[in-house]
Structures are given as structure tokens and as C-alpha cells.
Design an enzyme around this catalytic site. Structure first.
Site, PDB file in Angstrom:
ATOM      1  N   HIS A  32       0.843  -1.194   0.000  1.00  0.00           N
ATOM      2  CA  HIS A  32       0.000   0.000   0.000  1.00  0.00           C
ATOM      3  C   HIS A  32       0.883   1.251   0.000  1.00  0.00           C
ATOM      4  O   HIS A  32       1.262   1.751   1.062  1.00  0.00           O
ATOM      5  CB  HIS A  32      -0.906   0.004   1.234  1.00  0.00           C
ATOM      6  CG  HIS A  32      -1.816  -1.181   1.313  1.00  0.00           C
ATOM      7  ND1 HIS A  32      -1.375  -2.425   1.682  1.00  0.00           N
ATOM      8  CD2 HIS A  32      -3.152  -1.311   1.059  1.00  0.00           C
ATOM      9  CE1 HIS A  32      -2.390  -3.277   1.662  1.00  0.00           C
ATOM     10  NE2 HIS A  32      -3.471  -2.624   1.291  1.00  0.00           N
ATOM     11  N   ILE A 193     -10.334   8.379   0.681  1.00  0.00           N
ATOM     12  CA  ILE A 193     -10.224   7.257  -0.251  1.00  0.00           C
ATOM     13  C   ILE A 193     -10.109   5.953   0.527  1.00  0.00           C
ATOM     14  O   ILE A 193      -9.364   5.866   1.508  1.00  0.00           O
ATOM     15  CB  ILE A 193      -8.986   7.409  -1.170  1.00  0.00           C
ATOM     16  CG1 ILE A 193      -9.116   8.636  -2.071  1.00  0.00           C
ATOM     17  CG2 ILE A 193      -8.758   6.149  -2.006  1.00  0.00           C
ATOM     18  CD1 ILE A 193     -10.187   8.522  -3.139  1.00  0.00           C
ATOM     19  N   HIS A 266      -4.018   3.072  -3.612  1.00  0.00           N
ATOM     20  CA  HIS A 266      -4.255   2.595  -2.248  1.00  0.00           C
ATOM     21  C   HIS A 266      -3.536   1.292  -1.954  1.00  0.00           C
ATOM     22  O   HIS A 266      -2.745   1.222  -1.009  1.00  0.00           O
ATOM     23  CB  HIS A 266      -5.761   2.421  -2.009  1.00  0.00           C
ATOM     24  CG  HIS A 266      -6.100   2.003  -0.615  1.00  0.00           C
ATOM     25  ND1 HIS A 266      -5.968   0.703  -0.151  1.00  0.00           N
ATOM     26  CD2 HIS A 266      -6.576   2.705   0.444  1.00  0.00           C
ATOM     27  CE1 HIS A 266      -6.328   0.637   1.111  1.00  0.00           C
ATOM     28  NE2 HIS A 266      -6.707   1.834   1.498  1.00  0.00           N
ATOM     29  N   GLU A 416     -17.463  -4.847  24.562  1.00  0.00           N
ATOM     30  CA  GLU A 416     -16.648  -6.051  24.704  1.00  0.00           C
ATOM     31  C   GLU A 416     -15.393  -6.008  23.830  1.00  0.00           C
ATOM     32  O   GLU A 416     -14.298  -6.357  24.282  1.00  0.00           O
ATOM     33  CB  GLU A 416     -17.475  -7.295  24.343  1.00  0.00           C
ATOM     34  CG  GLU A 416     -18.646  -7.556  25.271  1.00  0.00           C
ATOM     35  CD  GLU A 416     -19.923  -6.853  24.834  1.00  0.00           C
ATOM     36  OE1 GLU A 416     -20.960  -7.056  25.493  1.00  0.00           O
ATOM     37  OE2 GLU A 416     -19.869  -6.094  23.828  1.00  0.00           O
ATOM     38  N   PHE A 442     -20.383 -13.603  24.326  1.00  0.00           N
ATOM     39  CA  PHE A 442     -19.948 -12.331  23.755  1.00  0.00           C
ATOM     40  C   PHE A 442     -18.459 -12.307  23.451  1.00  0.00           C
ATOM     41  O   PHE A 442     -17.926 -11.269  23.031  1.00  0.00           O
ATOM     42  CB  PHE A 442     -20.332 -11.176  24.682  1.00  0.00           C
ATOM     43  CG  PHE A 442     -21.816 -11.075  24.917  1.00  0.00           C
ATOM     44  CD1 PHE A 442     -22.705 -11.347  23.893  1.00  0.00           C
ATOM     45  CD2 PHE A 442     -22.319 -10.739  26.160  1.00  0.00           C
ATOM     46  CE1 PHE A 442     -24.074 -11.283  24.097  1.00  0.00           C
ATOM     47  CE2 PHE A 442     -23.685 -10.670  26.380  1.00  0.00           C
ATOM     48  CZ  PHE A 442     -24.572 -10.941  25.344  1.00  0.00           C
ATOM     49  N   HIS A 478     -27.744 -16.309  24.492  1.00  0.00           N
ATOM     50  CA  HIS A 478     -26.723 -16.131  25.515  1.00  0.00           C
ATOM     51  C   HIS A 478     -26.016 -17.429  25.902  1.00  0.00           C
ATOM     52  O   HIS A 478     -25.078 -17.402  26.693  1.00  0.00           O
ATOM     53  CB  HIS A 478     -27.346 -15.515  26.776  1.00  0.00           C
ATOM     54  CG  HIS A 478     -27.648 -14.056  26.646  1.00  0.00           C
ATOM     55  ND1 HIS A 478     -28.422 -13.539  25.643  1.00  0.00           N
ATOM     56  CD2 HIS A 478     -27.253 -12.993  27.403  1.00  0.00           C
ATOM     57  CE1 HIS A 478     -28.515 -12.220  25.784  1.00  0.00           C
ATOM     58  NE2 HIS A 478     -27.811 -11.863  26.847  1.00  0.00           N
TER      59      HIS A 478
END
Length: 665
Positions: A32, A193, A266, A416, A442, A478
Site C-alpha cells: 500500500h 479514499i 491505495h 466487549e 460475547f 446467551h
């Protein structure tokens, strides 16, 4: 230096970055180039005028931290490290993105001198930096004394539009504003961009207003190609009582006459013709990878860095004379060494757990362990993603931290991912062992931060409670099913799912002692029965798997279990014993640790010729590697009902486990 000479000087420094970055990307035929070319003046302003660092000692405790959050622009960082005098040779620059080089595609902590954190997954670098800035603040609160400032450095971040769009950056930046982390200074490379082109179609918000709403100091509309303007903004940011966002308007691929300002620059090499055109546009009359001596001289940060560190060393000596105990503690914590008394305290507590024999939830056993370890680990820094009362990650010595009050515990809010990435930044800064909790289900939100912790091999401790269908009525949203298995698949990650108080204490002890890698600690919501053990068995817990209950006679089968299912295996053993079927029960709280043991030990615990049945309230897939004849588990989502009803519904009972053994014999 006159204004004209200063401009020439800045241009030489900036163009050194541009040509070296584009040459390296071209040679690799991958990378890049656009962002390094566009951020060159930002780098000149920060690294050339403000950044306090010593290339001769990348680990100097009071150095400024620099994070390249848009890690795809890695050649910017490698160029800066090379030019300023770090141990990163031109040969390494030429081997950009090649096997075993110190210049991989994205910056990697522990591989390249001067790289503070592994970046590439966008948004995590800035979240790491928020953790670093918080760690700097806390170390200063704990160690600085009137007339003796030991900790006083800034955390600087370059981030792009992609980082701005990632949710984790918003989680962390919101919290940074709330905590008023004034030594955090962030540069937004506002070039408009991304890979798909101009971002206005998908990123049109008023970003400065968003950060003002977070409580940040925002410096708008800075010319990202004007070194003096950027430098003045940095100077002003240092005076703010809040974190600062400096909005730098830049042109991606600046210096490229045909590709600047487009997505073509890019993520692809410029190509030989455009590189030649850049050299002509910049007036750069040097061959690829050739940097003139005056550019090296302009960039060389070693003399200044050595002087800055020497001055700090003098301050440390004065501090050491006035506060010898605190100075020794500072050095210990920054080295990541544990207190001398920790090992004995841990052993005593483990023995206490064995003697007390409590039947409690392992999340409560975890809190009890924190109560025992906390007083001897001042480097502990805890927290929870808005679930403290459920995760039980606090203890009597926990002091909540906020914008003005020092502490050792943070309520991260419902963040989280942000919590986990910030924990990584705290660990990387040094001086703390961070741990943070949420529900196991989670862990999905946190996953990439866990992966980065494992990739960097840092000591972050992730506490996950409510580990299975055992949480009951909250239902399948959960109830963790596949989560433990997916965590076990992460290289370098230790994963513990203990069955009782003793295994919980050992799991915590292992996590704390593990300096070269993160740990996931998996705890139950429901009470789990205590399992008695001999002293020898307690020692074997740390090996990840061990014989908990030997067969009464020659074992005809082996039951392997973790967590809440260990009790089922023990009950099934009793049922089978009444029928004259002797079986061995193996508790395996940490498959990741057991798998690292030598072959002789593993085969002593799990002899290859004896049939095996594994049981765990989760995905069955990984258990087959132990040569199991059958695995009891859950390969569907859960249901909403009381825990007892769910275990019966899914067939996770001692009776079914015993029948499974009968079926395979």
C-alpha cells in the site's frame, strides 16, 4: 534555520518516506504505497519534531508510544524506523513482505524493533492506543511523586478513514473521551479514499463533531502537507486536558502525478512508469533504495533520543534515592516480573481450596481467587463490559477508576471488543496485568482482539462467565455452544474451563504466570460440586489434563470431561462401578495446555488402547482428536429453560453417559 531552508529540509525528509515506500512496495509487487506517501508530512512533524524515543533502546520505559492504526501503511513505519536509526537495515526494507523478514505486510509486535503493537485489522490500533494512554496515566498516578516525575509520555496514533468506520474505534474513543485521556493525540489521515474509491458514498458523517461529542479536543482542517501547521497543532494538543484529534486533510499518493487522490494508489504498486514520474515530479535524482546522506542526517533521532533517555535516567536516579522501594517496584512491573511472594501465595490458596471443599459456581471461585491474589499483585487491573455483578471480576481491593479518580478497576460499559483491545494496549504498555470479563457468548464480539493478543503473545487475561446452557432461561442468544472450541483453535491461546474451586485457582495461577501469551478463563454461572484430590493430582492440574478418579480395577473405558461435566463423569463412573464396569475419569480443564505435554504424560493419562468417551456442554468437533469412540455434547443452539431441564433435554446426564460407555464396550 530560515523559513525557506526549513521547507527544503521538511521536503527532503518527507520525500525520503515517499520514495522508499513506493520502491519497497514495487519490489515486493505488493503493498500500500498511497497512505505512506500521503502521510509523509505528518510523520515529519511528529517524528522529526515531537516524538520522544531512543532508537538505541526501543524499550525505554518513558518513551512516547506511536501506533500506526492503519497498519496497511506499514512502509511508512518501516521507513521511519530505518531512517531514525533503529536496528532495521536497508536490506530488510528491500525484503518487504518476504518470508522471515522484519518488514512483514503489516507491523508485528515483537518482530520489528520499535513496533509497539501489531496492527492491520483496522480500528484495533487506536483501541490499543487508548489502553496505552490509560496505562500511562495509571502508572503516573501510582509512581509519580511531588518533585519526581517518573512517568510522563504521550501516545500518538495515525489512523485513516477505515479505522474511523470500524466499530471498535468508536467504542474505545468514546471511552477515551469519558476518561479524559489528555496524553492521547490522534492524527486522522483524512484523504477520503478507501479500496472501493471515494468514501463519500459510505462515510459522509461529520467526524469532527462525533469526536467533539465524545468529549475530545478537535483540531479541524489542518493541512496534512504543511509540517509547521501540523507541528503547531501537536503543540496545542499537548496543552489540552482532553484527548485530541488532529484532522489532517491529505492527498493519498501525494507526489504521484497520475494516481494521487485515487484508489488506484491505495493497495497496489505504482508501476515502473509512474515511479519514474514520481521521481521526476519530486526532483528525486537517486536510484531505488538510495537515500542521500543529508536525508539520513536530518532523520537521525539517536543523539536526541539518547540525550532524552539520559535525562530521564538522571531523574530516575533521584527518584530511586528518594523512593527506593517504589523505584524497585517500578522496574519489576515494567519488566513484567511477578512479585517474589506470588508463587507461595498461590500455592497456599490452592491448598486452602482443597481443604475447604466448597461447592460454588466457578465464577464465584474466580472472585475468591482474585481476593487471594489481588493483595500480592498490585499490577492487576480489572474490569468488565457492564457485567461486574455477573462476571464477579471485582474483589474487596477493587477501586473504580474514572476521569479524575485513580483506581485499579474499570467499568468498560457495553464495549466487549473495545475492552479486549484496550486490555491488549495496557499489557503492551507494561506495568499491568489486565483482565476483563463478559459472558462467554460475547467472546464473539471480542474475537479479533483475542486473536491479536495471541499473535503478539502478550499477557491479557480474558474472563468469560456463563459458559454453557447452564445459564438457563436467557436462552440460545446467551448460551455458548461453539465458543470454547473456537477459542481453543486460536494459536498461542491458553483456554481453561475448570470444574471447581481448586481447578479455578490453578487456572488463574497459570494465567498470571504465563508471561508469553494470553489466557481465556471460562467459568460457570451455576454451582459445581467440589472434587477431592491428592496433592499429586493438584500438581497435575497445571498440566491441563489429569486422572481425577482412577478406575477400581483395570479400566475398560475413559471418561474425559471439563467444567460442569466433570461431575457427570464422576457420577457415571459410580453408576458403572455398580455393574462391574471400571472406568477412569480424566478432568481436562485446559486442552491447550494438555496438548503441549510430552507424549509419555499424555499417553499415561489417555492410554491409546483404552476406549474413550468425552463429554462437554458444547461443540463436539474437537474431542475426536483424542481417539474417542463417542462424544456427548451440543451441536445445535440451546433453548430457553431452567438449567436442570436443559441438561436433561440435551442428554447431558450421568445416566446417558453411562449408557454411552455400555454401548461402545
Amino acid at each position: 534555520m530560515t523559513e525557506g531552508l526549513a521547507r527544503q529540509h521538511n521536503t527532503l525528509m518527507a520525500n525520503s518516506i515517499r520514495v522508499l515506500s513506493m520502491d519497497a512496495v514495487q519490489k515486493a509487487n505488493s503493498g500500500h504505497p498511497g497512505a505512506p506517501m500521503g502521510m509523509a508530512e505528518m510523520a515529519v512533524a511528529l517524528w522529526g519534531r515531537h516524538l520522544r524515543h531512543n532508537p538505541a533502546n526501543p524499550h525505554w520505559a518513558d518513551r512516547d508510544r506511536f501506533v500506526l492504526s492503519n497498519g496497511h501503511a506499514s512502509m511508512l513505519l518501516y521507513t521511519l524506523l530505518h531512517l531514525t536509526g533503529y536496528d532495521l537495515s536497508m536490506d530488510e526494507i528491500k525484503h518487504f513482505r518476504q518470508l522471515h523478514s522484519k518488514t512483514p505486510g503489516h507491523p508485528e509486535y515483537g518482530l520489528t524493533p520499535g513496533v509497539e503493537t501489531t496492527t492491520g485489522p483496522l480500528g484495533q490500533g487506536i483501541a490499543n492506543a487508548v489502553g496505552m494512554a490509560l496505562a500511562e496515566r495509571m502508572m503516573g498516578e501510582q509512581f509519580n511523586r511531588p518533585g519526581h516525575t517518573l512517568v510522563d509520555h504521550h501516545t500518538y496514533v495515525f489512523m485513516g478513514d477505515g479505522c474511523m468506520m470500524e466499530g471498535v474505534s468508536q467504542e474505545a474513543c468514546s471511552l477515551a473521551g469519558t476518561l479524559k485521556l489528555r496524553k492521547l493525540i490522534v492524527f486522522w489521515d483524512d484523504n477520503g479514499i478507501s479500496i472501493d474509491g471515494h468514501v463519500t458514498g459510505w462515510f459522509a458523517e461529520d467526524t469532527p463533531k462525533r469526536f467533539e461529542a465524545y468529549g475530545w479536543n478537535v483540531v479541524r482542517s489542518v493541512d496534512g502537507h504543511d509540517v509547521k501547521e501540523i507541528s503547531d497543532a501537536i503543540e496545542a494538543a499537548k496543552q489540552s486536558d482532553r484527548p485530541t484529534l488532529i484532522c489532517c486533510k491529505t492527498i493519498i499518493g501525494h507526489g504521484s502525478p497520475n494516481k494521487a487522490g485515487t484508489h488506484d494508489v491505495h493497495g497496489s504498486p505504482l508501476g515502473p512508469d509512474e515511479i519514474a514520474a514520481v521521481r521526476m515530479t519530486l526532483g528525486w535524482g537517486y536510484d531505488p533504495f538510495e537515500i542521500p546522506a543529508d536525508a539520513y542526517q536530518a532523520w537521525d533521532a539517536r543523539p536526541r533520543g539518547e540525550a532524552q533517555e539520559a535525562e530521564w535516567n538522571q531523574r530516575f536516579k533521584a527518584y530511586q534515592a528518594a523512593y527506593p522501594a517504589q523505584a524497585a517496584e517500578f522496574l519489576r512491573r515494567m519488566k513484567g516480573e511477578l512479585p517474589a511472594q506470588f508463587e507461595m501465595s498461590a500455592l497456599e490458596f490452592i491448598a486452602k481450596c482443597r481443604d475447604k471443599g466448597e461447592t460454588i459456581a466457578t465464577r464465584k471461585a474466580s472472585q475468591n481467587t482474585l481476593e487471594a491474589f489481588g493483595p500480592v499483585l498490585p499490577e492487576f487491573f480489572g474490569g468488565s463490559a457492564d457485567l461486574t455483578g455477573s462476571n464477579l471480576t471485582n474483589w474487596s481491593g477493587s477501586v473504580p477508576l474514572d476521569a479524575v479518580k485513580p483506581g485499579n478497576y474499570l467499568s468498560y460499559g457495553v464495549r466487549e471488543f473495545g475492552m479486549s483491545a484496550m486490555m491488549n494496549g495496557i499489557a503492551l504498555h507494561g506495568g499491568f496485568i489486565p483482565y476483563g470479563g463478559t459472558f462467554l457468548t460475547f467472546s464473539d464480539y471480542s474475537k479479533n482482539a483475542l486473536r491479536m493478543a495471541a499473535l503478539m503473545k502478550i499477557r491479557s487475561i480474558f474472563v468469560f462467565t456463563h459458559d454453557s446452557i447452564g445459564l438457563g432461561e436467557d436462552g440460545p442468544t446467551h448460551q455458548a455452544v461453539e465458543h470454547v472450541s473456537t477459542l481453543r483453535l486460536i494459536p498461542h491461546m491458553d483456554v481453561w474451563r475448570p470444574c471447581d474451586t481448586t481447578e479455578t485457582a490453578v487456572a488463574w495461577s497459570s494465567a498470571v504466570r504465563r508471561a508469553q501469551g494470553p489466557t481465556c478463563l471460562i467459568f460457570s454461572r451455576q454451582n459445581l460440586p467440589f472434587q477431592s484430590r491428592t496433592p499429586e493430582q493438584i500438581l497435575d492440574i497445571a498440566r491441563g489434563g489429569y486422572v481425577l478418579r482412577e478406575a477400581e480395577g483395570l479400566a475398560q473405558a475413559i471418561l474425559i470431561a471439563t467444567g460442569s461435566e466433570v461431575a457427570l463423569a464422576v457420577e457415571a463412573q459410580k453408576l458403572l462401578a455398580t455393574e462391574g464396569i471400571p472406568v477412569r475419569v480424566v478432568s481436562m480443564p485446559a486442552t491447550t495446555t494438555f496438548d503441549q505435554q510430552d507424549r509419555d504424560y499424555r499417553e499415561t493419562v489417555l492410554p491409546p488402547h483404552i476406549p474413550k468417551v468425552a463429554v462437554e456442554a458444547g461443540s463436539t468437533a474437537l474431542w475426536w482428536k483424542y481417539g474417542c469412540k463417542a462424544v456427548l455434547g451440543i451441536d445445535t443452539f440451546g433453548e430457553s429453560a431452567p438449567a436442570g431441564a436443559l441438561f436433561k433435554h440435551f442428554g447431558l446426564t450421568a445416566e446417558r453417559l453411562a449408557q454411552t460407555v455400555r454401548d461402545i464396550l
